[in-house]
Design a protein around this motif. Structure first.
Motif, PDB file in Angstrom:
ATOM      1  N   LEU A 186       0.717  -1.275  -0.040  1.00 41.71           N
ATOM      2  CA  LEU A 186      -0.085   0.117  -0.067  1.00 41.71           C
ATOM      3  C   LEU A 186       0.674   1.204  -0.063  1.00 41.71           C
ATOM      4  N   ASP A 187       2.242   1.106   0.159  1.00 44.51           N
ATOM      5  CA  ASP A 187       2.942   2.284  -0.056  1.00 44.51           C
ATOM      6  C   ASP A 187       3.160   2.693  -1.181  1.00 44.51           C
ATOM      7  N   THR A 188       3.658   1.699  -2.285  1.00 40.60           N
ATOM      8  CA  THR A 188       4.185   1.657  -3.603  1.00 40.60           C
ATOM      9  C   THR A 188       3.199   1.361  -4.533  1.00 40.60           C
ATOM     10  N   PHE A 189       1.943   0.816  -4.152  1.00 38.08           N
ATOM     11  CA  PHE A 189       1.069  -0.117  -5.254  1.00 38.08           C
ATOM     12  C   PHE A 189       1.545  -1.048  -5.993  1.00 38.08           C
ATOM     13  N   ALA A 190       2.785  -1.520  -5.708  1.00 41.48           N
ATOM     14  CA  ALA A 190       3.416  -2.783  -6.432  1.00 41.48           C
ATOM     15  C   ALA A 190       2.855  -4.077  -5.919  1.00 41.48           C
ATOM     16  N   ARG A 191       2.772  -5.047  -6.529  1.00 42.77           N
ATOM     17  CA  ARG A 191       2.436  -6.190  -5.985  1.00 42.77           C
ATOM     18  C   ARG A 191       3.491  -6.694  -5.032  1.00 42.77           C
ATOM     19  N   LEU A 192       3.355  -7.699  -3.948  1.00 38.76           N
ATOM     20  CA  LEU A 192       4.280  -8.073  -3.096  1.00 38.76           C
ATOM     21  C   LEU A 192       5.122  -8.988  -3.620  1.00 38.76           C
ATOM     22  N   PRO A 193       6.271  -9.136  -3.002  1.00 39.25           N
ATOM     23  CA  PRO A 193       7.093 -10.211  -3.444  1.00 39.25           C
ATOM     24  C   PRO A 193       6.638 -11.399  -3.703  1.00 39.25           C
ATOM     25  N   GLY A 194       7.023 -12.271  -4.506  1.00 37.39           N
ATOM     26  CA  GLY A 194       6.517 -13.778  -4.811  1.00 37.39           C
ATOM     27  C   GLY A 194       5.224 -13.776  -5.487  1.00 37.39           C
ATOM     28  N   THR A 195       4.889 -12.780  -6.037  1.00 33.62           N
ATOM     29  CA  THR A 195       3.555 -13.010  -6.914  1.00 33.62           C
ATOM     30  C   THR A 195       3.857 -12.686  -8.136  1.00 33.62           C
ATOM     31  N   ALA A 196       4.794 -13.279  -9.000  1.00 35.04           N
ATOM     32  CA  ALA A 196       5.217 -13.068 -10.377  1.00 35.04           C
ATOM     33  C   ALA A 196       4.509 -13.796 -11.226  1.00 35.04           C
ATOM     34  N   THR A 197       3.671 -14.550 -10.760  1.00 37.02           N
ATOM     35  CA  THR A 197       2.352 -15.153 -11.525  1.00 37.02           C
ATOM     36  C   THR A 197       1.067 -14.988 -11.123  1.00 37.02           C
TER      37      THR A 197
END
Length: 127
Positions: free
Chosen positions: A36-47
């Motif tokens: 919620l700080d960067t609006f990027a997906r969390l690590p470990g969510t490549a697929t």
């Protein structure tokens, strides 16, 4: 009277998000694999499959923290950011709930926050 559970006070303050609500013997919880700080997906969510797993892990933690269990998930509403994500999300969802009955489920394509491809909310038995 409902009880609202807040796992992340900063998210509650910034976005009005609660971790879950408990009322009438039911747990209402949701998850998304989003920082919620960067609006990027969390690590470990490549697929999409891995993202679905992370989301369901979050939901399981909340439901169990409210006294419920994964086997008590009654209904799931699944949102994906694009229709092409549906088959992979459904396969991961079905695999996650293997060994028990599948919850009633609906799926919708929706605009999701940031880089989020999968968001799920559930209704579960609290005990």
């Amino acid at each position: 009277m409902p009880t609202f559970l807040t796992e992340d006070p900063a998210a509650a303050d910034r976005f009005g998000l609660s971790g879950a609500a408990v009322a009438g013997g039911l747990v209402f919880a949701g998850g998304m694999a989003l920082d919620l700080d960067t609006f990027a997906r969390l690590p470990g969510t490549a697929t999409v499959s891995a993202e679905t797993q992370v989301v369901l892990d979050q939901i399981r933690e909340v439901v169990e923290g409210a006294g419920g269990a994964l086997s008590g998930v009654l209904k799931a509403t699944c949102y994906v950011s694009a229709a092409e994500h549906i088959p992979e999300m459904l396969a991961a969802f079905d695999d996650y709930f293997s060994g028990g009955p599948l919850p009633i489920r609906s799926v919708a394509v929706a605009g999701l926050a940031g880089a989020c491809r999968v968001e799920i909310d559930v209704i579960a038995s609290a005990g």
